[in-house]
Design a protein around this motif. Structure first.
Motif, PDB file in Angstrom:
ATOM      1  N   MET A 375      36.198  44.851  33.809  1.00  0.00           N
ATOM      2  CA  MET A 375      36.280  43.639  33.311  1.00  0.00           C
ATOM      3  C   MET A 375      36.093  43.641  31.942  1.00  0.00           C
ATOM      4  N   GLN A 376      35.263  44.537  31.416  1.00  0.00           N
ATOM      5  CA  GLN A 376      34.946  44.665  29.917  1.00  0.00           C
ATOM      6  C   GLN A 376      35.867  45.587  29.623  1.00  0.00           C
ATOM      7  N   LEU A 377      36.797  46.480  30.114  1.00  0.00           N
ATOM      8  CA  LEU A 377      37.720  47.089  29.552  1.00  0.00           C
ATOM      9  C   LEU A 377      39.239  46.330  29.731  1.00  0.00           C
ATOM     10  N   GLY A 378      39.115  45.259  30.141  1.00  0.00           N
ATOM     11  CA  GLY A 378      40.340  44.359  30.177  1.00  0.00           C
ATOM     12  C   GLY A 378      41.329  44.733  31.066  1.00  0.00           C
ATOM     13  N   ARG A 379      40.642  45.190  32.329  1.00  0.00           N
ATOM     14  CA  ARG A 379      41.681  45.733  33.601  1.00  0.00           C
ATOM     15  C   ARG A 379      41.599  44.739  34.558  1.00  0.00           C
ATOM     16  N   THR A 380      41.937  43.549  34.304  1.00  0.00           N
ATOM     17  CA  THR A 380      41.756  42.337  35.056  1.00  0.00           C
ATOM     18  C   THR A 380      42.024  42.387  36.796  1.00  0.00           C
ATOM     19  N   SER A 381      43.144  43.016  37.009  1.00  0.00           N
ATOM     20  CA  SER A 381      43.622  43.225  38.396  1.00  0.00           C
ATOM     21  C   SER A 381      42.791  44.061  39.135  1.00  0.00           C
ATOM     22  N   ALA A 382      42.426  45.052  38.649  1.00  0.00           N
ATOM     23  CA  ALA A 382      41.366  46.335  39.136  1.00  0.00           C
ATOM     24  C   ALA A 382      40.194  45.580  39.383  1.00  0.00           C
ATOM     25  N   ALA A 383      39.612  44.788  38.420  1.00  0.00           N
ATOM     26  CA  ALA A 383      38.031  44.119  38.337  1.00  0.00           C
ATOM     27  C   ALA A 383      38.178  43.109  39.428  1.00  0.00           C
ATOM     28  N   ARG A 384      39.247  42.359  39.611  1.00  0.00           N
ATOM     29  CA  ARG A 384      39.232  41.423  40.654  1.00  0.00           C
ATOM     30  C   ARG A 384      39.395  42.075  42.060  1.00  0.00           C
ATOM     31  N   ASP A 385      39.899  43.054  42.212  1.00  0.00           N
ATOM     32  CA  ASP A 385      39.814  43.873  43.564  1.00  0.00           C
ATOM     33  C   ASP A 385      38.533  44.335  43.775  1.00  0.00           C
ATOM     34  N   ARG A 389      36.000  43.147  46.822  1.00  0.00           N
ATOM     35  CA  ARG A 389      35.377  44.358  47.736  1.00  0.00           C
ATOM     36  C   ARG A 389      33.778  43.767  47.837  1.00  0.00           C
ATOM     37  N   ALA A 390      33.208  43.752  46.722  1.00  0.00           N
ATOM     38  CA  ALA A 390      31.881  43.493  46.645  1.00  0.00           C
ATOM     39  C   ALA A 390      31.281  42.247  47.227  1.00  0.00           C
ATOM     40  N   ILE A 391      32.003  41.188  47.136  1.00  0.00           N
ATOM     41  CA  ILE A 391      31.675  39.949  47.919  1.00  0.00           C
ATOM     42  C   ILE A 391      31.702  40.188  49.477  1.00  0.00           C
ATOM     43  N   ALA A 392      32.734  40.816  49.848  1.00  0.00           N
ATOM     44  CA  ALA A 392      32.902  41.446  51.200  1.00  0.00           C
ATOM     45  C   ALA A 392      31.693  42.083  51.675  1.00  0.00           C
ATOM     46  N   HIS A 402      26.312  35.852  42.993  1.00  0.00           N
ATOM     47  CA  HIS A 402      26.336  36.476  41.690  1.00  0.00           C
ATOM     48  C   HIS A 402      27.660  37.203  41.436  1.00  0.00           C
ATOM     49  N   ILE A 403      28.232  37.829  42.134  1.00  0.00           N
ATOM     50  CA  ILE A 403      29.606  38.391  42.011  1.00  0.00           C
ATOM     51  C   ILE A 403      30.609  37.304  41.833  1.00  0.00           C
ATOM     52  N   ARG A 404      30.494  36.163  42.444  1.00  0.00           N
ATOM     53  CA  ARG A 404      31.573  35.057  42.495  1.00  0.00           C
ATOM     54  C   ARG A 404      31.590  34.667  41.173  1.00  0.00           C
ATOM     55  N   ARG A 405      30.246  34.588  40.182  1.00  0.00           N
ATOM     56  CA  ARG A 405      30.339  34.085  39.097  1.00  0.00           C
ATOM     57  C   ARG A 405      30.901  35.095  37.874  1.00  0.00           C
ATOM     58  N   HIS A 406      30.979  36.236  38.254  1.00  0.00           N
ATOM     59  CA  HIS A 406      31.821  37.239  37.519  1.00  0.00           C
ATOM     60  C   HIS A 406      33.208  37.186  37.886  1.00  0.00           C
ATOM     61  N   LEU A 407      33.614  36.807  38.946  1.00  0.00           N
ATOM     62  CA  LEU A 407      34.853  36.545  39.388  1.00  0.00           C
ATOM     63  C   LEU A 407      35.414  35.287  38.670  1.00  0.00           C
ATOM     64  N   SER A 412      38.867  32.573  34.628  1.00  0.00           N
ATOM     65  CA  SER A 412      38.773  31.707  33.684  1.00  0.00           C
ATOM     66  C   SER A 412      39.625  32.213  32.349  1.00  0.00           C
ATOM     67  N   GLU A 413      39.135  33.553  32.013  1.00  0.00           N
ATOM     68  CA  GLU A 413      39.723  34.279  30.979  1.00  0.00           C
ATOM     69  C   GLU A 413      41.279  34.579  31.167  1.00  0.00           C
ATOM     70  N   ALA A 414      41.536  34.878  32.584  1.00  0.00           N
ATOM     71  CA  ALA A 414      42.852  35.007  32.709  1.00  0.00           C
ATOM     72  C   ALA A 414      43.742  33.776  32.473  1.00  0.00           C
ATOM     73  N   VAL A 415      43.241  32.617  32.875  1.00  0.00           N
ATOM     74  CA  VAL A 415      44.068  31.319  32.628  1.00  0.00           C
ATOM     75  C   VAL A 415      44.005  30.925  31.100  1.00  0.00           C
ATOM     76  N   ARG A 416      43.089  31.275  30.309  1.00  0.00           N
ATOM     77  CA  ARG A 416      43.036  31.044  28.981  1.00  0.00           C
ATOM     78  C   ARG A 416      44.040  31.812  28.272  1.00  0.00           C
ATOM     79  N   GLN A 417      44.052  33.412  28.674  1.00  0.00           N
ATOM     80  CA  GLN A 417      45.120  34.115  28.002  1.00  0.00           C
ATOM     81  C   GLN A 417      46.682  33.557  28.268  1.00  0.00           C
ATOM     82  N   VAL A 418      46.906  32.989  29.411  1.00  0.00           N
ATOM     83  CA  VAL A 418      48.248  32.522  29.987  1.00  0.00           C
ATOM     84  C   VAL A 418      48.383  31.246  29.132  1.00  0.00           C
TER      85      VAL A 418
END
Length: 424
Positions: A375-385, A389-392, A402-407, A412-418
């Motif tokens: 997420m820090q590196l801007g790799r949104t799709s990989a971060a989401r995956d 996986r962590a939530i599972a 805790h992980i859902r807050r990151h997600l 939110s950031e992806a929506v803002r960028q769109v």
């Protein structure tokens, strides 16, 4: 006293002392464990109505011993245990037992029990598992989770350990100085596992399992009195104190996890920190670094920092690198990667964790940490995956939240960028 949580906590706290004394009486692990369980059942029937005894451990020892003796008498068709109303008013018998607990006969009971469970005739995995079950009363499910094995395999491991002790006729005695030194490492590992079982609790489990941390610290202090010049014993005691000092700041009012960097440091226990720091300094003066000393030194750097921004992450990275050399482990490398991210950036940290994917694929923290770096590196799709996986793999609602807050932040950031791209 009708508070089930208090009674459970009392059982957990009294168990090591009671089990050790009962084992010395009967010289048989199964008999001692069954006697303790009988005493706990009797307590559940009498304490809610009549109140707890002055010394719960003494009460459980006396009642457990009587229950086991009664079972033997019944086999011989002799007199049974006194009725409930007599047992609930132990009077002088309880006082006498309390006084005896302070005498030399009882002083080393817990240590004797620890060393019996960690006897060298048992494989190391059986030693630690047996001690966790007998000394601390952890369930087979809890122990299996700590060892990352299934419950059936752990049940078999503990059963084999008990059978081997019985077949070998292992003496229930406190070993001499040479044997103590040989078994010390296993005892330290067992105590730290007990501590972590309590420390890793979250949500509604915190109150019920926190006594495990206190018991582990108490056992660590006991070992420190037995081995006052052993730096690794100092290191373990310091590590547990410094970690437990943060307990009141680790979760919010709803039970959600509060990360170390945003914890209210005013809520950290300063007496525990002072004791832990003194032990770290004393241990490191021996110039014989070990795993627990290095982990304690890392915890000390966090404790000494007055704010997250003042944390010496470069020094923490150095300490983790030393720890990797002493006890190589993918989990240690994962922890080091967090320090590397703080000191040198997410890209360097990600390079450390990517090779761990195969060995830590089933580990919740791996995917959470990796997702944060992505997420820090801007790799949104990989971060989401990674976050999904962590939530599972989350072991509790607090971990998943805790992980859902990151997600949520990621989405939110992806929506803002769109919106920024599509806005006129």
């Amino acid at each position: 006293m009708n508070d089930p949580a208090w009674i459970d906590a009392t059982f957990a706290s009294a168990r090591p002392k009671a089990m050790a004394a009962l084992l010395r009486y009967f010289r048989d692990l199964d008999t001692a464990e069954e006697a303790f369980q009988d005493a706990c059942l009797r307590a559940l029937r009498t304490w809610p109505d009549k109140g707890p005894p002055r010394d719960p451990a003494a009460w459980l020892i006396l009642v457990g011993r009587n229950a086991a003796l009664d079972r033997t008498r019944r086999l011989k068709r002799e007199t049974g245990l006194p009725p409930e109303d007599q047992l609930s008013e132990l009077g002088d018998a309880e006082t006498e037992m309390t006084e005896r607990l302070d005498q030399a006969d009882y002083r080393d009971d817990i240590l004797r029990l620890l060393f019996t469970c960690c006897h060298p005739e048992l494989p190391a995995t059986q030693q630690i598992a047996l001690a966790l079950r007998i000394v601390s009363g952890l369930s087979v499910k809890q122990i299996a989770r700590a060892f990352l094995v299934n419950e059936k395999a752990m049940e078999q491991r503990i059963t084999r350990a008990k059978a081997r002790i019985a077949a070998a006729g292992i003496p229930f005695d406190t070993p001499g100085p040479v044997e103590r030194a040989e078994r010390l490492g296993l005892v330290l590992a067992m105590i730290y596992l007990v501590f972590n079982e309590g420390y890793s609790a979250s949500g509604e489990d915190i109150a019920a399992r926190q006594p495990l941390c206190n018991e582990a610290i108490r056992l660590g202090r006991l070992l420190l009195r037995m081995f006052p010049a052993e730096p690794e014993v100092m290191g373990l005691a310091a590590l547990m104190l410094l970690q437990h000092a943060r307990s009141s700041a680790r979760f919010d009012a709803t039970g959600d996890i509060i990360l170390l960097e945003v914890q209210d440091r005013a809520r950290w226990s300063r007496p525990m920190i002072a004791e832990g720091l003194a032990l770290v300094d004393k241990a490191l003066r021996h110039r014989s670094p070990g795993s627990y000393q290095l982990q304690a030194a890392i915890a000390a750097l966090h404790a000494r920092a007055t704010s997250a921004d003042e944390t010496d992450w470069q020094q923490i990275d150095v300490l983790y690198a030393m720890l990797e050399q002493i006890t190589p482990s993918p989990v240690i490398t994962l922890n080091r990667a967090v320090a590397v991210s703080k000191a040198y950036g997410a890209e360097a940290a990600l390079a450390l964790v990517e090779p761990l994917a195969k060995s830590l694929d089933g580990y919740f923290n791996f995917h959470g940490v990796r997702g944060a770096f992505l997420m820090q590196l801007g790799r949104t799709s990989a971060a989401r995956d990674a976050f999904n996986r962590a939530i599972a793999l989350a072991r509790s609602g607090a971990e998943a939240a805790h992980i859902r807050r990151h997600l949520d932040r990621l989405e939110s950031e992806a929506v803002r960028q769109v919106e920024a791209v599509t806005s006129p």
